[in-house]
Write a protein that holds these residues in place. Structure first.
Motif, short mmCIF file in Angstrom:
data_model
loop_
_atom_site.label_atom_id
_atom_site.label_comp_id
_atom_site.label_asym_id
_atom_site.label_seq_id
_atom_site.Cartn_x
_atom_site.Cartn_y
_atom_site.Cartn_z
N ALA A 20 0.84 -1.20 0.00
CA ALA A 20 0.00 0.00 0.00
C ALA A 20 0.87 1.25 0.00
CB ALA A 20 -0.93 0.01 1.21
N TYR A 21 0.67 2.10 -0.98
CA TYR A 21 1.44 3.34 -1.10
C TYR A 21 1.26 4.23 0.12
CZ TYR A 21 2.56 8.01 -3.02
OH TYR A 21 3.05 9.27 -3.22
N VAL A 22 0.06 4.21 0.69
CA VAL A 22 -0.24 5.10 1.81
C VAL A 22 0.60 4.77 3.04
CG1 VAL A 22 -2.10 3.72 2.84
CG2 VAL A 22 -2.17 6.22 3.04
N CYS A 23 1.15 3.56 3.11
CA CYS A 23 1.95 3.19 4.28
C CYS A 23 3.31 3.88 4.30
CB CYS A 23 2.11 1.67 4.36
SG CYS A 23 0.59 0.85 4.89
N GLY A 24 3.63 4.64 3.28
CA GLY A 24 4.79 5.50 3.36
C GLY A 24 4.55 6.67 4.29
N GLU A 25 3.28 6.99 4.56
CA GLU A 25 2.91 8.02 5.54
C GLU A 25 3.11 7.42 6.92
OE1 GLU A 25 0.81 10.45 8.28
OE2 GLU A 25 0.29 8.37 7.87
N GLU A 26 3.75 8.17 7.83
CA GLU A 26 4.27 7.57 9.05
C GLU A 26 3.20 6.95 9.95
OE1 GLU A 26 6.54 10.65 10.87
OE2 GLU A 26 4.80 11.85 11.45
N THR A 27 2.03 7.56 10.09
CA THR A 27 1.04 6.98 11.00
C THR A 27 0.39 5.74 10.38
OG1 THR A 27 -0.70 8.49 10.21
CG2 THR A 27 0.59 9.17 12.13
N ALA A 28 0.26 5.73 9.03
CA ALA A 28 -0.25 4.53 8.36
C ALA A 28 0.77 3.40 8.47
CB ALA A 28 -0.56 4.83 6.90
N LEU A 29 2.05 3.74 8.39
CA LEU A 29 3.13 2.76 8.56
C LEU A 29 3.05 2.12 9.94
CD1 LEU A 29 6.83 3.31 7.55
CD2 LEU A 29 6.27 2.55 9.84
N LEU A 30 2.84 2.93 10.97
CA LEU A 30 2.74 2.41 12.34
C LEU A 30 1.57 1.44 12.46
CD1 LEU A 30 3.39 5.70 14.37
CD2 LEU A 30 4.98 3.80 14.03
N ALA A 31 0.43 1.82 11.87
CA ALA A 31 -0.75 0.94 11.93
C ALA A 31 -0.46 -0.39 11.26
CB ALA A 31 -1.93 1.63 11.26
N SER A 32 0.27 -0.36 10.15
CA SER A 32 0.60 -1.59 9.42
C SER A 32 1.50 -2.50 10.26
CB SER A 32 1.29 -1.24 8.10
OG SER A 32 1.65 -2.40 7.39
N ILE A 33 2.52 -1.94 10.91
CA ILE A 33 3.41 -2.75 11.75
C ILE A 33 2.63 -3.39 12.90
CG2 ILE A 33 5.38 -2.68 13.34
CD1 ILE A 33 6.61 -0.52 11.63
N GLU A 34 1.66 -2.66 13.44
CA GLU A 34 0.86 -3.17 14.55
C GLU A 34 -0.18 -4.20 14.12
OE1 GLU A 34 1.10 0.96 17.23
OE2 GLU A 34 -0.75 0.41 16.17
N GLY A 35 -0.25 -4.46 12.80
CA GLY A 35 -1.18 -5.48 12.31
C GLY A 35 -2.55 -4.95 11.96
N GLN B 181 -5.09 -2.15 9.60
CA GLN B 181 -5.15 -1.63 8.25
C GLN B 181 -4.33 -0.35 8.16
OE1 GLN B 181 -9.04 -1.49 6.57
NE2 GLN B 181 -8.50 -0.04 4.96
N GLY B 182 -3.54 -0.24 7.10
CA GLY B 182 -2.67 0.90 6.93
C GLY B 182 -3.42 2.16 6.55
N GLU B 183 -3.87 2.89 7.56
CA GLU B 183 -4.57 4.15 7.34
C GLU B 183 -3.96 5.22 8.24
OE1 GLU B 183 -9.15 2.83 6.20
OE2 GLU B 183 -8.66 3.40 8.27
N PRO B 184 -3.85 6.44 7.77
CA PRO B 184 -3.30 7.51 8.61
C PRO B 184 -4.29 7.92 9.70
CG PRO B 184 -4.05 8.40 6.52
CD PRO B 184 -4.17 6.91 6.41
#
Length: 421
Positions: free
Chosen positions: A170-185, A187-190
Motif C-alpha cells: 500500500a502506497y499510503v503506508c509511506g505516511e508515518e502513521t499509516a506505517l505504524l498501523a501496518s506494523i501493529e497489524g 489496516q494501513g490508514e493515517p
C-alpha cells in the motif's frame, strides 16, 4: 561533459560486497557507531542539529530536532523505525542503498537508538522489494554475530536490535502513521496528528521514524563532524542528495550531488538530455505527487528551497523528464489514476477529490471540456490541500495545480478544440 559526483552516501556502492560485513568494516564501517557510544545522547543530537541534516524522505524536517523530541519523552520503551516503503513511482534511491550497502542502514539506526534511548528498531520494507529482504536479514544476522547488534554493544551497556517487516504493497503506508498501523497489524490508514509519533508512536510509545537515506548520512556526520557536513551543499540544505533521473532521458539512474546542484546540469550533463529530435516539454520533480515544471524553468537549484519555490517539495529527489512526444494531459491522467487506486479512502477530500479530478481531466482530454472545468480543478485541488487527513491527500493535487499554472495553454487548447472523432 558529465559532472563529477560527490559520493558520500553512495561511497560503498559497487566498492564492497553488500553480503560481507568484513568489507564494510574495512571501509570504515561501524566506526561511527563505536564513536557515538563514547558520547552522550544529547551530544549526538546537538551534532546533528549543528550539521543541519534535514530529512531525505520528502518533508525536509531537521533531523536533530526530530531526534530531540523522542529523546526528551519519558518512557520505558522507545522505537526507531527506518521508513523503507519507497512507494513513490520513479523513486529508486533507497533500494540502491539497502541492496548495495545494508550495514550503513543498520549502523545509522543503532546510533539513532542510542541517541534517543530506544533499544528496538524496525525496517519497514516496501512489499515490491522482496529481493532486498534476505539481503537485510543476512546483514542483521552478521551484525549480531559480530557484536554490532544485540546486547551490550562495545561493552557500553547499550542494547539494540532490528527486525525487518515487509509492507503489504500500500502506497499510503509511506505516511508515518499509516506505517505504524501496518506494523501493529492493523489496516494501513493515517490518523490525526497530534499526537505525533515522537510522543505516541508504535504501540503507543515514543517512536523515531527516518527515511533510509537520512539514516545513512548519520555515521558519516558522527565521524567527520558537523562543520565538515555544513560545508557541502547550501546553507539551508546541507550535504548531498540522491537524485533519480528517469523518463525521456538518455542516461537514467541514481546519482549523488551536493544539495543545490542545478537542474539543467543534472538533465543535460549527467542525464545527457533527451533523445535526438525531441525537446523537453516538462519535468516532474520529487515523485508522482511533485510539481510539473516547463522547459523555461529548468535553471533552478535542486534543494529544498528551490523545489518549494516551484510549489512542491524536493521529495525523494526524483527528476522525471517528459519530452514533446508525450501528451501532458495523458501524463496527469495517469498520475491521477495511480492516486485514485492508492488512496486509502479514509477521508472524503482525498477519496472523492481524486476521483473528481480524474473524471474532469478525462473530460478535457477526450474533447468534452468546458471553460469552467479549469476553475473546478483549482477549487478541487484547494479543498484537498486544505482538508485531506494526511500529507498524501494534501500533496496529490500538486501535479494538477502546477501543470495548470505552467501549461495553461495546453488545457485551454484542449477545451477550445472540443471533441474530435
Amino acid at each position: 561533459m558529465r559532472m563529477e559526483e560527490t559520493k558520500i552516501i553512495l561511497r560503498n556502492i559497487g566498492r564492497i560486497n553488500p553480503n560481507s560485513i568484513e568489507d564494510y568494516v574495512r571501509a570504515g564501517g561501524y566506526s561511527g557507531l563505536r564513536k557515538a557510544l563514547t558520547m552522550k545522547g544529547e551530544e549526538i543530537i546537538s551534532l546533528l542539529k549543528d550539521s543541519n541534516l534535514r530529512g531525505r524522505g520528502g518533508a525536509g524536517f531537521p533531523t536533530g530536532l526530530k531526534w530531540s523530541f523522542v529523546a526528551k519523552e519519558p518512557s520505558d520503551q522507545k522505537y526507531v523505525i527506518c521508513n523503507a516503503d519507497e512507494g513513490e513511482p520513479a523513486t529508486n534511491k533507497d533500494r540502491v542503498l539497502m541492496s548495495g550497502d545494508p550495514h550503513s542502514v543498520i549502523e545509522g539506526m543503532a546510533i539513532a537508538g542510542y541517541a534517543v534511548g530506544a533499544n528496538r528498531g524496525y525496517i519497514y520494507l516496501r512489499a515490491e522489494y522482496p529481493y532486498i529482504f534476505p539481503v537485510l536479514e543476512r546483514a542483521i544476522e552478521k551484525a549480531r554475530a559480530c557484536g554490532y547488534l544485540g546486547r551490550d554493544l562495545f561493552n557500553s551497556g547499550f542494547d539494540f536490535d532490528i527486525e525487518v517487516i515487509s509492507g503489504g504493497g500500500a502506497y499510503v503506508c509511506g505516511e508515518e502513521t499509516a506505517l505504524l498501523a501496518s506494523i501493529e497489524g492493523r489496516q494501513g490508514e493515517p490518523r490525526m496528528k497530534p499526537p505525533y509519533p515522537s510522543v505516541k508512536g508504535l504501540y503507543g510509545k515514543p517512536t523515531l521514524i527516518n527515511n533510509v537515506e537520512t539514516l545513512v548520512n548519520v555515521p558519516v556526520i558522527i565521524e567527520k563532524g558537523a562543520h565538515w557536513y555544513q560545508a557541502i551543499g547550501t546553507p539551508n540544505s546541507t550535504g548531498t542528495k540522491l537524485y533519480s533521473l528517469c523518463g525521456n532521458i538518455k542516461n537514467r539512474g541514481v546519482f549523488e550531488y551536493p544539495m543545490g546542484v542545478n537542474l539543467k546540469d543534472l538533465i543535460f550533463k549527467t542525464g545527457r538530455g533527451t533523445r535526438e529530435g525531441r525537446r523537453i516539454l516538462g519535468v516532474q520533480l520529487g515523485g508522482a505527487s511533485g510539481p510539473i515544471i516547463n522547459s523555461s524553468q529548468l535553471d533552478m537549484p535542486m534543494d529544498i528551497e528551490g523545489a518549494a519555490a516551484q510549489g512542491g517539495s524536493l521529495g525523494a529527489g526524483d527528476v522525471m523528464v517528459i519530452d514533446d512526444s508525450n501528451d501532458l494531459l495523458a501524463v496527469v491522467e495517469n498520475l491521477l489514476s495511480f492516486f485514485v487506486h492508492e488512496s486509502c479512502g479514509k477521508c472524503t477530500p482525498c477519496r472523492e477529490g481524486n476521483m473528481r479530478l480524474l473524471q474532469t481531466i478525462r473530460k478535457i482530454r477526450n474533447g468534452y471540456g468546458r471553460p469552467d472545468h479549469i476553475e473546478l480543478l483549482e477549487d478541487l485541488c484547494l479543498a484537498m490541500t486544505k482538508a485531506s487527513l494526511c500529507g498524501l491527500g494534501q500533496s496529490f493535487p500538486i501535479p494538477v495545480l502546477s501543470s495548470l499554472h505552467n501549461f495553461r495553454d495546453i488545457y485551454e487548447t484542449a477545451i477550445q478544440r472540443g471533441h474530435q472523432p
